[in-house]
Design a protein around this motif. Structure first.
Motif, mmCIF file in Angstrom:
data_model
loop_
_atom_site.group_PDB
_atom_site.id
_atom_site.type_symbol
_atom_site.label_atom_id
_atom_site.label_comp_id
_atom_site.label_asym_id
_atom_site.label_seq_id
_atom_site.Cartn_x
_atom_site.Cartn_y
_atom_site.Cartn_z
ATOM 1 N N GLY A 199 128.573 2.467 53.612
ATOM 2 C CA GLY A 199 128.059 1.657 54.721
ATOM 3 C C GLY A 199 128.554 2.081 56.077
ATOM 4 N N VAL A 200 129.280 3.205 56.164
ATOM 5 C CA VAL A 200 129.738 3.698 57.470
ATOM 6 C C VAL A 200 128.557 4.304 58.236
ATOM 7 N N ALA A 201 127.683 5.025 57.520
ATOM 8 C CA ALA A 201 126.500 5.631 58.131
ATOM 9 C C ALA A 201 125.244 4.909 57.639
ATOM 10 N N HIS A 202 124.236 4.830 58.506
ATOM 11 C CA HIS A 202 122.973 4.195 58.134
ATOM 12 C C HIS A 202 122.167 5.138 57.249
ATOM 13 N N GLU A 203 121.340 4.554 56.354
ATOM 14 C CA GLU A 203 120.582 5.408 55.425
ATOM 15 C C GLU A 203 119.558 6.290 56.127
ATOM 16 N N ILE A 204 119.247 6.004 57.401
ATOM 17 C CA ILE A 204 118.266 6.815 58.126
ATOM 18 C C ILE A 204 118.733 8.255 58.261
ATOM 19 N N ILE A 205 120.052 8.466 58.410
ATOM 20 C CA ILE A 205 120.569 9.843 58.531
ATOM 21 C C ILE A 205 120.378 10.593 57.216
ATOM 22 N N ALA A 206 120.540 9.890 56.075
ATOM 23 C CA ALA A 206 120.334 10.523 54.768
ATOM 24 C C ALA A 206 118.874 10.951 54.609
ATOM 25 N N LEU A 207 117.953 10.088 55.021
ATOM 26 C CA LEU A 207 116.529 10.415 54.903
ATOM 27 C C LEU A 207 116.143 11.558 55.841
ATOM 28 N N GLN A 208 116.743 11.598 57.028
ATOM 29 C CA GLN A 208 116.443 12.690 57.960
ATOM 30 C C GLN A 208 116.940 14.029 57.419
ATOM 31 N N ILE A 209 118.100 14.020 56.796
ATOM 32 C CA ILE A 209 118.629 15.252 56.198
ATOM 33 C C ILE A 209 117.715 15.723 55.068
ATOM 34 N N LEU A 210 117.258 14.788 54.231
ATOM 35 C CA LEU A 210 116.364 15.148 53.124
ATOM 36 C C LEU A 210 115.040 15.713 53.642
ATOM 37 N N VAL A 211 114.497 15.113 54.688
ATOM 38 C CA VAL A 211 113.246 15.615 55.271
ATOM 39 C C VAL A 211 113.438 17.038 55.784
ATOM 40 N N LEU A 212 114.568 17.285 56.451
ATOM 41 C CA LEU A 212 114.844 18.621 56.978
ATOM 42 C C LEU A 212 114.975 19.652 55.857
ATOM 43 N N LEU A 213 115.673 19.282 54.762
ATOM 44 C CA LEU A 213 115.896 20.220 53.656
ATOM 45 C C LEU A 213 114.631 20.500 52.868
ATOM 46 N N LEU A 214 113.742 19.489 52.766
ATOM 47 C CA LEU A 214 112.535 19.638 51.941
ATOM 48 C C LEU A 214 111.320 20.100 52.730
ATOM 49 N N GLU A 215 111.453 20.171 54.049
ATOM 50 C CA GLU A 215 110.297 20.524 54.879
ATOM 51 C C GLU A 215 109.822 21.952 54.590
ATOM 52 N N ARG A 216 110.775 22.892 54.575
ATOM 53 C CA ARG A 216 110.459 24.284 54.255
ATOM 54 C C ARG A 216 111.343 24.698 53.092
ATOM 55 N N PRO A 217 110.893 24.469 51.880
ATOM 56 C CA PRO A 217 111.776 24.636 50.715
ATOM 57 C C PRO A 217 112.163 26.091 50.450
ATOM 58 N N THR A 218 113.465 26.311 50.280
ATOM 59 C CA THR A 218 114.004 27.571 49.782
ATOM 60 C C THR A 218 114.949 27.227 48.632
ATOM 61 N N ASP A 219 115.400 28.233 47.917
ATOM 62 C CA ASP A 219 116.311 27.972 46.803
ATOM 63 C C ASP A 219 117.560 27.220 47.275
ATOM 64 N N ASP A 220 118.130 27.677 48.400
ATOM 65 C CA ASP A 220 119.376 27.057 48.887
ATOM 66 C C ASP A 220 119.134 25.640 49.390
ATOM 67 N N SER A 221 118.060 25.436 50.165
ATOM 68 C CA SER A 221 117.821 24.098 50.730
ATOM 69 C C SER A 221 117.514 23.086 49.632
ATOM 70 N N ILE A 222 116.766 23.493 48.599
ATOM 71 C CA ILE A 222 116.462 22.568 47.498
ATOM 72 C C ILE A 222 117.723 22.273 46.689
#
Length: 564
Positions: free
Chosen positions: A180-203
């Protein structure tokens, strides 16, 4: 403690009143500043006795830069030492000790120490996140600084394609979201960034991140969680990533299906903050961040004494009014504690150091053996406590699974152990059930090696065929991984025994009793599934009884039995 170190330094000042002659020879403060303050590396080497004399002469004024520099170094060492000692067992005792230090002045030092410690030991990430969560309730600026630096570090490492730093940073952020220190919005933004252009490392990083934070998102943001998994499925269907990473996504789907039973939101013993007391920071991934790198280095504070008094008042509010008295009598308490520690007998090791050393010894012994007989001989010489036999068995199976192709060496070693003592046989039977229930976590190559190892043991009657009790051959109780495991294992047994002998073995009444789950007769749907499965892997001969049963059941009037 930083204060205690400074108090000990001040005790040597009383004997220096006759130093008028020394002042004529050199200015102590100027020389001390020249030797210590002029270099980031610490200056020239000074003998300890002379250094103590110079410290006593240079710190007569508590507001001087020299005294503040010494207190800063003591604060840095103290915070680093406390952070490096924290674990699940002692976190409740470490937190008051940490609040004794000036965390407002040293918040940069704390952020740097906790991030460095977490990157060096990822399994302790939930502990460090719980520590930050507790401090965040009392000093939110400290929690905000840690989170800001983590997000900044993630952005830098993502741009540089630094997978290791990305993985450690996202793991820490995931557990801060769980706390609860960080809001879940940051987690969703990180996931969107990693999945936007999928590579082996990002996935791969996204899968690891989702395993840690998935349970929290499923509970608090189910729609967003479903969207993330839809994107994972799309990536899987596109087939643009390697088979290894595709398998990781499949394992993540299974983890979600199991409701993250091995990845709880907050592990046991670390739920230290009430939900209404936690302060959640809503920091966006793309916003401009104030990392405040200047807090990591020493700066002269003209209001040093006033700020120290203010923190003492804050500390008294956090820890209670008796905190000053406790710190005053701390020296005498430390001496008493040392005497108590000396009197204690039998220290309990909760760091599992002995277990890690045991596994290392077993691994090196296996790797250095020329043949299986030498390996068995050396392994039997290892001193094992009662109950540690399963560790040796697990290490044998893990070493076998890590090979590129199956090596019969491991089968022969395991067979010899099983035939030496009933204890080892029971351990391998227990390991069979454990590995079958968790086989979906393993890659195909590792799965194949483990299946062939157990196939060797079954074909040579090293373990009892009663282990088949844990196999339920139907659509609901099996996964693709478990079906592949059974196929490879049964083919290994067939190659060793021959198809005819294998069929005869399954006709044994005692073995048939243990194989009721493999050859179900209770439900026509399950019976058909089992018949089709064993026929497809070349073992149709073992399905004759099920076929006869199905035929009789279907010929029986419909009013007497359920529909076929």
């Amino acid at each position: 403690m930083a204060e205690l170190e400074l108090q000990k330094m001040e005790k040597g000042k009383d004997g220096g009143k006759d130093g008028e002659k020394e002042k004529e020879k050199f200015d102590a403060q100027a020389e001390f500043n020249k030797l210590l303050g002029g270099s980031r590396a610490g200056g020239a080497y000074i003998p300890p006795a002379r250094l103590r004399a110079m410290q006593a002469a240079a710190t007569t004024d508590k507001s001087s830069p020299e005294y503040q520099r010494l207190s800063w170094d003591a604060l840095r060492k103290s915070i680093t030492g406390i952070v490096n000692r924290v674990n699940v067992a002692n976190i409740k005792h470490i937190i008051p000790e940490l609040f004794q230090e000036n965390l407002i002045r040293g918040r940069g030092l704390f952020a740097r120490s906790v991030m460095k410690a977490q990157a060096a030991s990822l399994p302790f990430t939930p502990v460090f996140a719980a520590l930050v969560a507790v401090i965040n309730t009392k000093l939110p600026q400290v929690g905000e600084l840690v989170l800001t630096r983590l997000i900044s570090q993630f952005r830098r490492s993502f741009k540089r394609n630094d997978k290791i730093v990305c993985h450690s940073t996202t793991t820490f952020i995931a557990h801060l979201v769980n706390q609860g220190v960080a809001h879940e919005i940051i987690a969703l933004q990180i996931l969107v960034l990693l999945l936007e252009r999928p590579t082996d490392d990002s996935i791969e990083i996204a899968v690891g991140f989702m395993r840690e934070v998935g349970a929290f998102l499923a509970e608090n943001s189910p729609k967003a969680n479903a969207t993330v998994f839809e994107r994972f499925r799309a990536v899987l269907n596109e087939g643009s990533i390697s088979h290894r990473v595709q398998y990781m996504i499949e394992v993540l789907m299974q983890v979600r299906k199991d409701k993250y039973k091995d990845n709880p939101i907050i592990p046991e013993g670390l739920d230290l903050v009430e939900e209404e007391e936690q302060i959640t920071h809503q920091i966006q991934l793309e916003e401009e961040l104030q990392v405040q790198e200047g807090l990591n280095i020493f700066k002269f504070d003209p209001n040093y004494l006033e700020n120290e008094d203010k923190y003492k008042q804050i500390k008294a509010e956090i820890l209670g009014e008796d905190s000053d008295d406790e710190s005053g009598s701390e020296e005498s308490e430390e001496e008493e504690d040392e005497e108590e520690v000396e009197a204690k007998e039998g220290i309990e090791d909760r760091t599992e150091t002995n277990l890690v050393n045991l596994r290392r010894t077993i691994y090196l012994t296996i790797m250095n053996a020329l043949n299986y007989e030498e390996a068995v001989h050396k392994l039997l010489k290892i001193q094992l406590k009662e109950g540690e036999e399963i560790e040796l068995v697990n290490m044998l199976i893990e070493c076998c699974s890590q090979e590129r192709t199956y090596s019969k060496f491991y089968g022969l070693v395991s067979e010899r152990f099983c035939k030496l003592n009933r204890v080892w046989e029971e351990c391998f039977e227990q390991a069979f059930a454990n590995y079958y229930n968790t086989i979906h976590r393993y890659e195909t190559n590792r799965l194949r090696n483990i299946a062939r190892l157990f196939g060797h043991l079954l074909a040579n009657d090293a373990i009892s065929w009663a282990v088949f009790e844990c196999i339920k051959m139907n659509e609901d109780d099996t996964t693709s991984s478990s079906r592949i495991f059974v196929k490879i294992m049964m083919q290994e047994v067939m190659e060793s025994m021959g198809l005819k002998n294998l069929a005869e073995r399954f006709k044994d009444p005692e073995i048939r009793m243990h194989c009721q789950g493999m050859f179900p007769l209770d439900n026509p749907k399950n019976t058909r599934f089992s018949i089709n499965y064993f026929t497809s892997i070349g073992l149709g001969i073992v399905t004759e009884e099920m076929r006869e049963h199905l035929k009789v059941r279907c010929l029986t009037p419909r009013s007497l039995v359920p529909s076929c």
